[in-house]
Structures are given as C-alpha cells and as structure tokens.
Design a protein around this motif. Structure first.
Motif, PDB file in Angstrom:
ATOM      1  N   ASP A  34       1.749  38.946  -1.846  1.00  9.90           N
ATOM      2  CA  ASP A  34       1.119  39.670  -0.725  1.00  9.90           C
ATOM      3  C   ASP A  34       0.190  38.753   0.067  1.00  9.90           C
ATOM      4  OD1 ASP A  34       2.399  41.995  -1.289  1.00  9.90           O
ATOM      5  OD2 ASP A  34       0.741  42.908  -2.378  1.00  9.90           O
ATOM      6  N   ASN A  37       2.203  36.302   2.093  1.00 10.66           N
ATOM      7  CA  ASN A  37       2.870  36.994   3.199  1.00 10.66           C
ATOM      8  C   ASN A  37       1.956  37.127   4.406  1.00 10.66           C
ATOM      9  OD1 ASN A  37       5.464  37.765   2.932  1.00 10.66           O
ATOM     10  ND2 ASN A  37       5.028  39.730   1.977  1.00 10.66           N
ATOM     11  N   HIS A  38       0.753  37.633   4.140  1.00  9.18           N
ATOM     12  CA  HIS A  38      -0.190  37.856   5.237  1.00  9.18           C
ATOM     13  C   HIS A  38      -0.658  36.516   5.816  1.00  9.18           C
ATOM     14  CE1 HIS A  38       0.107  41.887   3.993  1.00  9.18           C
ATOM     15  NE2 HIS A  38      -0.854  41.915   3.088  1.00  9.18           N
ATOM     16  N   CYS A  43      -0.782  37.684   9.464  1.00  7.00           N
ATOM     17  CA  CYS A  43      -0.871  39.162   9.353  1.00  7.00           C
ATOM     18  C   CYS A  43       0.109  39.899  10.286  1.00  7.00           C
ATOM     19  CB  CYS A  43      -2.296  39.669   9.571  1.00  7.00           C
ATOM     20  SG  CYS A  43      -3.352  39.283   8.171  1.00  7.00           S
ATOM     21  N   ASP A  45       3.108  40.366   9.645  1.00  5.28           N
ATOM     22  CA  ASP A  45       4.020  41.120   8.772  1.00  5.28           C
ATOM     23  C   ASP A  45       3.653  42.601   8.695  1.00  5.28           C
ATOM     24  OD1 ASP A  45       1.719  40.117   7.324  1.00  5.28           O
ATOM     25  OD2 ASP A  45       2.656  40.916   5.507  1.00  5.28           O
ATOM     26  N   ILE A  46       2.366  42.897   8.899  1.00  4.66           N
ATOM     27  CA  ILE A  46       1.927  44.302   8.826  1.00  4.66           C
ATOM     28  C   ILE A  46       2.561  45.089  10.002  1.00  4.66           C
ATOM     29  CG2 ILE A  46      -0.107  45.828   8.970  1.00  4.66           C
ATOM     30  CD1 ILE A  46      -1.668  43.406   7.684  1.00  4.66           C
ATOM     31  N   ARG A  49       6.418  45.538   9.522  1.00  2.00           N
ATOM     32  CA  ARG A  49       6.760  46.630   8.589  1.00  2.00           C
ATOM     33  C   ARG A  49       6.492  47.992   9.228  1.00  2.00           C
ATOM     34  NH1 ARG A  49       4.540  42.904   5.183  1.00  2.00           N
ATOM     35  NH2 ARG A  49       6.070  41.894   3.838  1.00  2.00           N
ATOM     36  N   THR A  71       6.599  44.355  -3.652  1.00  4.57           N
ATOM     37  CA  THR A  71       5.286  44.910  -4.006  1.00  4.57           C
ATOM     38  C   THR A  71       4.990  46.200  -3.224  1.00  4.57           C
ATOM     39  OG1 THR A  71       4.305  43.429  -2.410  1.00  4.57           O
ATOM     40  CG2 THR A  71       4.320  42.665  -4.677  1.00  4.57           C
ATOM     41  N   ASP A  73       4.953  47.227   0.038  1.00  2.72           N
ATOM     42  CA  ASP A  73       4.240  47.396   1.308  1.00  2.72           C
ATOM     43  C   ASP A  73       5.012  48.319   2.256  1.00  2.72           C
ATOM     44  OD1 ASP A  73       2.014  45.977   0.732  1.00  2.72           O
ATOM     45  OD2 ASP A  73       2.490  44.215   1.958  1.00  2.72           O
ATOM     46  N   GLU A  77       3.948  52.056   3.736  1.00  2.00           N
ATOM     47  CA  GLU A  77       3.951  52.330   5.187  1.00  2.00           C
ATOM     48  C   GLU A  77       4.870  53.522   5.511  1.00  2.00           C
ATOM     49  OE1 GLU A  77       2.038  51.434   7.452  1.00  2.00           O
ATOM     50  OE2 GLU A  77       3.122  52.118   9.228  1.00  2.00           O
ATOM     51  N   GLY A 100       2.835  45.573  -7.326  1.00  2.00           N
ATOM     52  CA  GLY A 100       2.596  46.558  -6.261  1.00  2.00           C
ATOM     53  C   GLY A 100       2.068  47.861  -6.833  1.00  2.00           C
ATOM     54  N   LYS A 104      -1.243  49.315  -5.420  1.00  2.00           N
ATOM     55  CA  LYS A 104      -1.063  50.242  -4.290  1.00  2.00           C
ATOM     56  C   LYS A 104      -0.743  51.683  -4.658  1.00  2.00           C
ATOM     57  CE  LYS A 104       0.550  46.182  -2.053  1.00  2.00           C
ATOM     58  NZ  LYS A 104       1.710  45.366  -1.755  1.00  2.00           N
TER      59      LYS A 104
END
Ligand SMILES: C[S@@+](CC[C@H](N)C(=O)[O-])C[C@H]1O[C@@H](n2cnc3c(N)ncnc32)[C@H](O)[C@@H]1O
Length: 292
Positions: A34, A37-38, A43, A45-46, A49, A71, A73, A77, A100, A104
């Motif tokens: 994670d 990724n960011h 960021c 990727d947010i 998604r 994980t 995300d 979402e 994840g 989360k």
C-alpha cells in the motif's frame, strides 16, 4: 500466441509456475504494497480506483466481485460508493488479503467485504451471480488471460459490467521518455530498496512493457463475449479504465448511466475532432496567407 505458449515476465515456462511465482512475489511485498502504491503513483492510485468503482454500477443490493483484490483498496472503495452491496474480494495471495483485512476490514466493513483466497482462472462461484466485477492492476498478472475473462463472463449476471484498471503503454509522446525512465530506472530502484525484494518491481516494469495496448485489450474482451466495450485513458494513457458488459438484460438505472457516459465520451470525441479540423483549416489558411 497459442494457449500453450507462455510469455511470462517472471521467466516461468508454464502458466501454473507463473501463477506460483506471482503469488509468492506478492506474498513477499504485501507489507509494503500500500505504501509503495501511493508513493510511486504520487497518490494518483486513489483517484484511479475511485473511477474504477464508479464505472461498476451494480444494481442496489447486488454482490460485486473484486478479483485480484490484494489488500482490498478497491473493495473498500466499492463499498464506500455502493453501501448496499456486498463485496467478494478474491485473490490467490493470502498475505495480501490478510494485510488488507488487518488494516481495513473494520468499522462494519468486515460484515460486507468477504476476502477469499482463490485463483482468478477458476473462480469458486456459481454462474450468473455477480452484479459487477472489477480487477485493478491484476489482469496483467494472470496467464492465460482468456481463462480469467471467461470466468468473469461466467459469473457475471447478464447486463452486468466488467471494469478493468490497468497500466497502458503511456504512448502519448509527451510522457513516453519520462514513462520509460520511470519504468526502467526509478521504479525498480525505489521498489527494490523499500520492499526488500529485488525482483518484484523489475517484474512490474517488465510486465507493463509487455502488456497489450488498450485496443488489443478491448479486442480480447470482445472475443471473450463482452459487449459495449470502451476504454478511458487517465494520465495521458499511463493508466486505462476498460469497461465491458455481459450481453443480456440491463437494469434501467445501469442503462441510463451507460447511456450518459457514452454520450459524454462521444461529445468529447466530436469536440476533439472539430477542434482538430478547425485547427487544420486555420493552419492551411495561415500557410496560404503566408504563401501569398
Ligand atoms: C498489483 S496487485 C493489485 C491489488 C489490488 N487490486 C490493488 O488495486 O491494489 C495484483 C494482485 O493480483 C493478484 N493475482 C495475480 N494473479 C492472480 C490470479 N491468477 N488469481 C487471483 N489473484 C491473482 C496478486 O496476488 C496481487 O494481489
């Protein structure tokens, strides 16, 4: 490429060996996944998604399949955008799902998101049971892709959408040099140092470079039986959102949404070509004037 030929960025010589290598690799980097990724996408990727989930449009109360959930995300979402839905979060890497889950699946999410260890080439799901399906940065890792497409097709209800988020070739000229530098040098350098897995981010770069472009992917989706296939570039084609639909009855809400999205795309295309034409006419006129 025939089904028996294996062109794997892992160097595997069979599809099963490829799957094992990919699963082991994600197992090793799960803890850093994670964060990297960011960090590596700034960021972005947010937002990617968010767009993927927005395109899924399940009817209220339907279950959504999030394959290669990692994980989770995307699963989170999807639930945020469709709180009445349940999410089947499938992935063959247990460490990715467990990571994840620990981070989360709380505040009630654990009652609506169901992580299951499974291979996307043989889904443990009945036919026609899902109201939508998503896969983010996963299809590139699955060989052969046809097996995953046909499983998506089998488990989706008629009229339901398959939404794929995947890296593109970054073919727009403005990005090409930077993108290649990023893939060849920056990504492996940072990824290797932080994740502690020297191969993982090299594999990522290699798999992106050998992945088919957006038109070929659309062709693959259509060959698998999906209809109304379209794709939307993001960040000048570094990432693409691909959408297709299993033919059959469509709920009126999904129909309206699809119609308006298509109309917006068509309008944008028309505006783009009108602008090009008038720019072309202007240039011709200018060159004629200059020639006078
Ligand atoms: C790059 S990660 C993407 C994770 C998540 N979708 C995201 O957006 O962050 C790719 C995931 O695909 C999973 N994967 C690859 N091949 C798979 C397969 N055949 N079946 C199920 N999962 C697979 C990997 O284990 C990994 O978690």
């Amino acid at each position: 490429m025939t089904r028996s030929e294996v062109r794997s960025a892992t160097g595997a010589t069979t599809h099963d060996e490829h799957g094992k290598r990919v699963s082991d690799m994600f197992g090793r980097i799960a803890g850093w996944y994670d964060f990297l990724n960011h960090a590596l996408s700034g960021c972005q990727d947010i937002y990617w998604r968010y767009r993927l989930a927005k395109a899924a449009r399940p009817a209220p109360g339907e279950t959504v399949l999030d394959l290669a959930a990692g994980t989770m995300d995307v699963s989170v979402e999807l639930l945020r955008q469709y709180p009445q839905s349940s999410i089947a979060a499938l992935d063959f890497s247990l460490p990715m799902l467990e990571n994840g889950k620990a981070k989360k699946l709380k505040d009630g999410r654990e009652k609506k998101i169901f992580p299951v260890q499974a291979d996307g080439r043989a889904l443990p799901l009945p036919d026609n049971c899902m109201g939508a399906a998503t896969i983010a940065f996963g299809i590139r890792n699955i060989l052969p892709r046809e097996d995953a497409y046909s499983e998506f097709f089998r488990v989706l209800k008629p009229g339901a959408r398959l939404c794929i988020l995947e890296f593109g070739t970054g073919s727009k000229r403005v990005w090409k040099g930077f993108y290649n530098f990023y893939l060849d040098k920056l990504l492996p350098f940072i990824g290797d140092r932080i994740s502690g897995d020297p191969g993982a981010y090299r594999y990522l770069a290699e798999s992106i470079k050998t992945f088919p472009d957006e038109r070929s992917l659309a062709e693959e989706m259509m060959q698998a039986g999906f209809a109304r296939v379209y794709h939307v570039p993001m960040m000048s084609g570094i990432v693409y959102l691909h959408v297709g639909e299993k033919p059959g009855q469509v709920s009126s809400a999904a129909e309206d949404a699809f119609g308006s999205e298509q109309r917006t795309l068509e309008k944008k295309k028309a505006a783009g070509s009108a602008a090009k034409k008038s720019a072309g006419k202007g240039a011709k006129k200018r060159s004629r004037t200059a020639g006078k």
